[in-house]
Design a protein around this motif. Structure first.
Motif, PDB file in Angstrom:
ATOM      1  N   ARG A 139       0.888  -1.350  -0.125  1.00  0.00           N
ATOM      2  CA  ARG A 139       0.090   0.154   0.102  1.00  0.00           C
ATOM      3  C   ARG A 139       0.881   1.410   0.066  1.00  0.00           C
ATOM      4  O   ARG A 139       2.095   1.130   0.495  1.00  0.00           O
ATOM      5  CB  ARG A 139      -0.799  -0.152   1.173  1.00  0.00           C
ATOM      6  N   ASP A 140       0.385   2.294  -0.477  1.00  0.00           N
ATOM      7  CA  ASP A 140       1.152   3.565  -0.269  1.00  0.00           C
ATOM      8  C   ASP A 140       1.319   4.123   1.161  1.00  0.00           C
ATOM      9  O   ASP A 140       0.378   3.557   2.002  1.00  0.00           O
ATOM     10  CB  ASP A 140       0.795   4.785  -1.259  1.00  0.00           C
ATOM     11  N   PRO A 141       2.503   4.845   1.574  1.00  0.00           N
ATOM     12  CA  PRO A 141       2.792   5.212   2.652  1.00  0.00           C
ATOM     13  C   PRO A 141       1.561   5.963   3.409  1.00  0.00           C
ATOM     14  O   PRO A 141       1.433   5.864   4.467  1.00  0.00           O
ATOM     15  CB  PRO A 141       3.939   6.101   2.522  1.00  0.00           C
ATOM     16  N   ALA A 142       0.753   6.770   2.382  1.00  0.00           N
ATOM     17  CA  ALA A 142      -0.262   7.685   3.107  1.00  0.00           C
ATOM     18  C   ALA A 142      -1.428   6.893   3.636  1.00  0.00           C
ATOM     19  O   ALA A 142      -1.954   6.899   4.817  1.00  0.00           O
ATOM     20  CB  ALA A 142      -0.806   8.551   2.029  1.00  0.00           C
ATOM     21  N   ALA A 143      -1.600   5.624   2.865  1.00  0.00           N
ATOM     22  CA  ALA A 143      -2.552   4.746   3.186  1.00  0.00           C
ATOM     23  C   ALA A 143      -2.079   3.892   4.550  1.00  0.00           C
ATOM     24  O   ALA A 143      -3.017   3.573   5.280  1.00  0.00           O
ATOM     25  CB  ALA A 143      -2.888   3.656   2.169  1.00  0.00           C
ATOM     26  N   CYS A 144      -0.873   3.557   4.549  1.00  0.00           N
ATOM     27  CA  CYS A 144      -0.328   2.945   5.757  1.00  0.00           C
ATOM     28  C   CYS A 144      -0.492   3.708   7.017  1.00  0.00           C
ATOM     29  O   CYS A 144      -0.784   3.316   8.146  1.00  0.00           O
ATOM     30  CB  CYS A 144       1.074   2.555   5.482  1.00  0.00           C
ATOM     31  N   ARG A 145      -0.256   5.235   6.822  1.00  0.00           N
ATOM     32  CA  ARG A 145      -0.536   6.138   8.177  1.00  0.00           C
ATOM     33  C   ARG A 145      -1.828   5.953   8.343  1.00  0.00           C
ATOM     34  O   ARG A 145      -2.268   6.036   9.800  1.00  0.00           O
ATOM     35  CB  ARG A 145      -0.105   7.473   7.596  1.00  0.00           C
ATOM     36  N   GLN A 146      -2.868   5.901   7.535  1.00  0.00           N
ATOM     37  CA  GLN A 146      -4.245   5.918   7.762  1.00  0.00           C
ATOM     38  C   GLN A 146      -4.796   4.640   8.531  1.00  0.00           C
ATOM     39  O   GLN A 146      -5.310   4.653   9.600  1.00  0.00           O
ATOM     40  CB  GLN A 146      -5.130   6.227   6.671  1.00  0.00           C
ATOM     41  N   LEU A 147      -4.143   3.585   8.072  1.00  0.00           N
ATOM     42  CA  LEU A 147      -4.232   2.370   8.620  1.00  0.00           C
ATOM     43  C   LEU A 147      -3.822   2.169  10.125  1.00  0.00           C
ATOM     44  O   LEU A 147      -4.606   1.612  11.053  1.00  0.00           O
ATOM     45  CB  LEU A 147      -3.687   1.271   7.716  1.00  0.00           C
TER      46      LEU A 147
END
Length: 286
Positions: A139-147
């Motif tokens: 997943r992209d880093p922004a999505a990982c931050r949200q997760l």
């Protein structure tokens, strides 16, 4: 050059990483046997891989284990929907508290999606940067931050607010063992918080409460029954220690099976009791 030295070297490079990989897989799955299976599958893939193209073996192997665990979690979730009684993670017994991934936190992780769980563990527990997490779970880093942020909000209450001193924790575990085995309900009651809860995992294999018990009165009533039963079915202490980061003890019960009891302590009182009775989850302790 023959293939044997290359294969032997690859196996030798893998073995020092195995404990770390098992730790990652166990935190993801809550099962010692499944964690070991995932790591062994990663080993087989490592032996088949184009290792000359792998710049960082540890990152490659952690990524492989993480993705295997994500697949495993999808099927495990379906299995747990039909699990008999309370589900608890396999008990891991150590002499010291390993880290802050305690049993209550592992139960909270069960409520997360597989991706949320992976992002939280890899970033918040294992210390990877979000760019590294992104590579692990695709997943992209922004999505990982949200997760990870969503996961954090769900598990915040389950993270230990105050670390119990090792000696104090083991003292309470010993006092709880003595009171529950001697039938001293007054001493046992003095250790419990007003909103104490009790969980027992028998997996349908051994007698255990089907549902968790909540509140001082209900837990005391349950332990009155347990204590009365123990008078005729003596259990033997195997050892005190930390079970999934919580003080507790291992016993050999009258039926010849092992049992673990872990105590979550808050403000000097026992806030939760976790008893593992499922023999399938205790096999690795023999």
């Amino acid at each position: 050059m023959t293939a044997e030295p290359t294969s032997a070297g690859a196996a030798a490079a893998f073995e020092p990483l195995r404990p770390k990989l098992v730790r990652v897989a166990y935190r993801m799955l809550g099962s010692v046997a499944d964690a070991e299976d995932m790591v062994q599958e990663a080993f087989l893939r490592w032996m088949r891989a184009d290792r000359a193209a792998v710049r960082e073996p540890e990152a490659f192997l952690r990524r492989t284990v993480t993705r295997l665990c994500l697949d495993q979690l999808k099927s495990a979730r379906r299995q747990r929907e039909t699990y008999v009684g309370s589900w608890l993670p396999d008990p891991v017994v150590e002499d010291d508290e390993p880290d802050d991934v305690t049993l209550p936190l592992m139960l909270a992780l069960e409520r997360l999606s597989p991706l949320e769980r992976a992002a939280f563990l890899l970033h918040d527990v294992f210390g990877l940067q979000f760019e590294e997490v992104a590579a692990e779970i695709e997943r992209d880093p922004a999505a990982c931050r949200q997760l990870a942020a969503r996961a954090r909000s769900h598990v915040r209450e389950a993270r230990p607010r105050f670390k119990v001193e090792k000696e104090r924790g083991l003292e309470l575990a010993e006092a709880f063992f003595n009171a529950s085995r001697s039938g001293d309900m007054k001493a046992l009651g003095a250790m419990l918080s007003a909103d104490v809860s009790a969980y027992a995992d028998g997996g349908g294999k051994r007698p255990a409460a089907i549902a968790p018990v909540f509140g001082f009165d209900a837990v005391i009533k349950q332990y009155e029954t347990v204590v009365a039963w123990l008078q005729d079915n003596r259990s033997q202490l195997v050892r005190f220690g930390f079970i999934n980061g919580l003080p507790g003890f291992v016993t050999l019960e009258a039926d010849g099976e092992l049992q673990t009891t872990a105590l979550d302590i808050e403000d000097g009182k026992i806030a939760a009791i976790y008893v593992m009775r499922n023999p399938d989850k205790l096999r690795h302790l023999h």
